[in-house]
Design a protein around this motif. Structure first.
Motif, mmCIF file in Angstrom:
data_model
loop_
_atom_site.group_PDB
_atom_site.id
_atom_site.type_symbol
_atom_site.label_atom_id
_atom_site.label_comp_id
_atom_site.label_asym_id
_atom_site.label_seq_id
_atom_site.Cartn_x
_atom_site.Cartn_y
_atom_site.Cartn_z
ATOM 1 N N LEU A 124 17.909 3.762 -5.188
ATOM 2 C CA LEU A 124 18.415 4.553 -4.353
ATOM 3 C C LEU A 124 17.445 4.625 -3.174
ATOM 4 O O LEU A 124 16.175 4.821 -3.486
ATOM 5 N N ARG A 125 17.777 4.280 -2.082
ATOM 6 C CA ARG A 125 16.728 4.482 -0.608
ATOM 7 C C ARG A 125 16.755 5.583 -0.200
ATOM 8 O O ARG A 125 17.374 6.707 -0.408
ATOM 9 N N PRO A 126 15.610 6.016 0.722
ATOM 10 C CA PRO A 126 15.671 7.251 1.420
ATOM 11 C C PRO A 126 16.928 7.469 2.082
ATOM 12 O O PRO A 126 17.310 6.433 2.725
ATOM 13 N N PRO A 127 17.432 8.607 2.495
ATOM 14 C CA PRO A 127 18.835 8.533 3.096
ATOM 15 C C PRO A 127 18.340 8.804 4.509
ATOM 16 O O PRO A 127 19.444 8.806 5.374
ATOM 17 N N THR A 128 17.252 8.481 5.077
ATOM 18 C CA THR A 128 16.983 8.482 6.574
ATOM 19 C C THR A 128 16.408 7.332 6.946
ATOM 20 O O THR A 128 15.732 6.498 6.285
ATOM 21 N N VAL A 129 16.436 6.881 8.212
ATOM 22 C CA VAL A 129 16.102 5.581 8.618
ATOM 23 C C VAL A 129 14.478 5.940 8.659
ATOM 24 O O VAL A 129 13.717 4.837 8.350
ATOM 25 N N ILE A 130 13.909 7.048 9.152
ATOM 26 C CA ILE A 130 12.611 7.367 9.028
ATOM 27 C C ILE A 130 12.047 7.026 7.739
ATOM 28 O O ILE A 130 10.900 6.703 7.445
ATOM 29 N N GLY A 131 12.852 7.586 6.827
ATOM 30 C CA GLY A 131 12.369 7.787 5.268
ATOM 31 C C GLY A 131 12.322 6.131 4.973
ATOM 32 O O GLY A 131 11.323 5.955 4.096
ATOM 33 N N GLN A 132 12.997 5.206 5.338
ATOM 34 C CA GLN A 132 13.229 3.877 4.957
ATOM 35 C C GLN A 132 11.994 3.184 5.514
ATOM 36 O O GLN A 132 11.153 2.337 4.771
ATOM 37 N N PHE A 133 11.681 3.692 6.709
ATOM 38 C CA PHE A 133 10.530 2.972 7.339
ATOM 39 C C PHE A 133 9.134 3.467 6.663
ATOM 40 O O PHE A 133 8.306 2.688 6.474
ATOM 41 N N HIS A 134 9.154 4.715 6.368
ATOM 42 C CA HIS A 134 8.095 5.275 5.629
ATOM 43 C C HIS A 134 7.844 4.552 4.379
ATOM 44 O O HIS A 134 6.609 4.176 4.253
ATOM 45 N N THR A 135 8.781 4.489 3.621
ATOM 46 C CA THR A 135 8.679 3.601 2.434
ATOM 47 C C THR A 135 8.039 2.118 2.769
ATOM 48 O O THR A 135 7.238 1.753 1.834
ATOM 49 N N LEU A 136 8.643 1.613 3.720
ATOM 50 C CA LEU A 136 8.131 0.084 3.913
ATOM 51 C C LEU A 136 6.704 0.224 4.613
ATOM 52 O O LEU A 136 5.854 -0.417 3.877
ATOM 53 N N PHE A 137 6.294 1.220 5.468
ATOM 54 C CA PHE A 137 5.101 1.299 5.641
ATOM 55 C C PHE A 137 4.111 1.736 4.715
ATOM 56 O O PHE A 137 3.103 1.059 4.597
ATOM 57 N N PHE A 138 4.552 2.757 3.942
ATOM 58 C CA PHE A 138 3.671 3.120 2.690
ATOM 59 C C PHE A 138 3.538 2.141 1.775
ATOM 60 O O PHE A 138 2.312 1.848 1.413
ATOM 61 N N GLY A 139 4.531 1.699 1.371
ATOM 62 C CA GLY A 139 4.893 0.882 0.260
ATOM 63 C C GLY A 139 4.213 -0.508 0.448
ATOM 64 O O GLY A 139 3.441 -1.133 -0.411
ATOM 65 N N SER A 140 4.395 -1.062 1.637
ATOM 66 C CA SER A 140 3.971 -2.287 1.888
ATOM 67 C C SER A 140 2.446 -2.479 2.562
ATOM 68 O O SER A 140 1.475 -2.987 2.198
ATOM 69 N N ILE A 141 2.638 -2.077 3.931
ATOM 70 C CA ILE A 141 1.373 -2.197 4.712
ATOM 71 C C ILE A 141 -0.049 -1.303 4.066
ATOM 72 O O ILE A 141 -0.982 -2.010 3.963
ATOM 73 N N ARG A 142 0.314 -0.182 3.780
ATOM 74 C CA ARG A 142 -0.937 0.598 3.274
ATOM 75 C C ARG A 142 -1.401 0.259 2.035
ATOM 76 O O ARG A 142 -2.683 0.011 1.630
ATOM 77 N N MET A 143 -0.532 -0.121 1.093
ATOM 78 C CA MET A 143 -1.193 -0.762 -0.070
ATOM 79 C C MET A 143 -1.799 -2.113 0.044
ATOM 80 O O MET A 143 -2.691 -2.437 -0.554
ATOM 81 N N PHE A 144 -1.131 -2.906 0.890
ATOM 82 C CA PHE A 144 -1.851 -4.302 1.226
ATOM 83 C C PHE A 144 -2.947 -4.123 1.695
ATOM 84 O O PHE A 144 -4.187 -4.786 1.315
ATOM 85 N N PHE A 145 -3.121 -3.238 2.739
ATOM 86 C CA PHE A 145 -4.445 -3.090 3.518
ATOM 87 C C PHE A 145 -5.651 -2.583 2.315
ATOM 88 O O PHE A 145 -6.671 -2.955 2.351
ATOM 89 N N LEU A 146 -5.078 -1.528 1.571
ATOM 90 C CA LEU A 146 -6.053 -1.045 0.699
ATOM 91 C C LEU A 146 -6.521 -2.057 -0.337
ATOM 92 O O LEU A 146 -7.642 -2.381 -0.667
ATOM 93 N N GLY A 147 -5.502 -2.689 -1.240
ATOM 94 C CA GLY A 147 -5.613 -3.643 -1.954
ATOM 95 C C GLY A 147 -6.582 -4.775 -1.662
ATOM 96 O O GLY A 147 -7.478 -5.283 -2.444
ATOM 97 N N VAL A 148 -6.310 -5.367 -0.362
ATOM 98 C CA VAL A 148 -6.855 -6.689 -0.115
ATOM 99 C C VAL A 148 -8.095 -6.398 0.946
ATOM 100 O O VAL A 148 -9.200 -6.749 0.566
ATOM 101 N N LEU A 149 -7.931 -5.583 1.801
ATOM 102 C CA LEU A 149 -9.208 -5.405 2.560
ATOM 103 C C LEU A 149 -9.994 -4.739 1.956
ATOM 104 O O LEU A 149 -11.131 -4.580 2.485
ATOM 105 N N GLY A 150 -9.652 -3.637 1.489
ATOM 106 C CA GLY A 150 -10.274 -2.560 0.656
ATOM 107 C C GLY A 150 -11.180 -3.334 -0.339
ATOM 108 O O GLY A 150 -12.285 -2.862 -0.294
ATOM 109 N N PHE A 151 -10.974 -4.094 -0.910
ATOM 110 C CA PHE A 151 -11.433 -4.725 -1.781
ATOM 111 C C PHE A 151 -12.690 -5.560 -1.053
ATOM 112 O O PHE A 151 -13.696 -5.675 -1.758
ATOM 113 N N ALA A 152 -12.218 -6.409 -0.087
ATOM 114 C CA ALA A 152 -13.013 -7.280 0.514
ATOM 115 C C ALA A 152 -14.329 -6.438 1.110
ATOM 116 O O ALA A 152 -15.366 -6.911 1.297
#
Length: 192
Positions: free
Chosen positions: A1-29
């Motif tokens: 089930l995706r979020p019902p709004t375009v902004i919600g879907q963008f938030h999921t992409l932003f939150f899930g991908s970019i933020r976690m990648f940034f924290l996981g890879v760069l945060g560790f570095a």
């Protein structure tokens, strides 16, 4: 089930991908070896560990990982509820009870992000200084205050600002999502 709004879907992409990648890879570095390179005067293991624990009661990576998990909880509860009730994505914006529950989950995300933002300020501030003055009186040393060198302080400051920025962007996206849902419910925007 995706979020019902375009902004919600963008938030999921932003939150899930970019933020976690940034924290996981760069945060560790940036923060991964901080305790090993944190050195005080005198450079003794017990003094370094004592002062590092004073300097960092919680490591930033652990704090931000907890923040990500806690902020995901309201959305996870909504999606679990939707899955148990077999709610379709298009029904979320059609029925008031589903819409209300979804808006509540987004509002709860905002509250949790704001609390995390405040905690981050209390724990880490906005700048990491090159020198940390440590109170070593509890170690029963001849001196009470010692100077400690914080490794890669400039990189850490940049990373702190980036994490604050991610939190602000997430809050803005959540507010925009509530606004989008309200506009759809009031008929100002066409339903997907």
């Amino acid at each position: 089930l995706r979020p019902p709004t375009v902004i919600g879907q963008f938030h999921t992409l932003f939150f899930g991908s970019i933020r976690m990648f940034f924290l996981g890879v760069l945060g560790f570095a940036v923060y991964g070896n901080e305790a090993l390179h944190f050195s005080c005067d005198p450079d003794k293991r017990e003094v370094n560990l004592f002062c590092y624990n004073q300097f960092r009661p919680i490591t930033p990576q652990v704090f931000w990982a907890l923040q990500l998990v806690i902020v995901l909880v309201p959305g996870a509860f909504f999606h679990l509820y939707a899955a148990c009730k077999s709610i379709k994505q298009e029904d979320i914006l059609q029925r008031s009870s589903y819409t209300g529950f979804y808006i509540f989950s987004v509002f709860l995300r905002i509250v949790l992000e704001v609390v995390a933002f405040w905690l981050q300020i209390q724990l880490f501030g906005f700048k990491v200084n090159a020198i940390y003055m440590c109170d070593v009186g509890a170690l029963e040393k001849k001196f009470n205050i010692t100077r400690c060198m914080v490794p890669e302080h400039f990189e850490k400051t940049i990373f702190l600002i980036a994490m604050y920025t991610f939190t602000v962007i997430t809050v803005i996206l959540c507010v925009a999502e509530i606004f989008e849902i309200s506009c759809r419910r009031l008929g100002f925007l066409k339903t997907q």
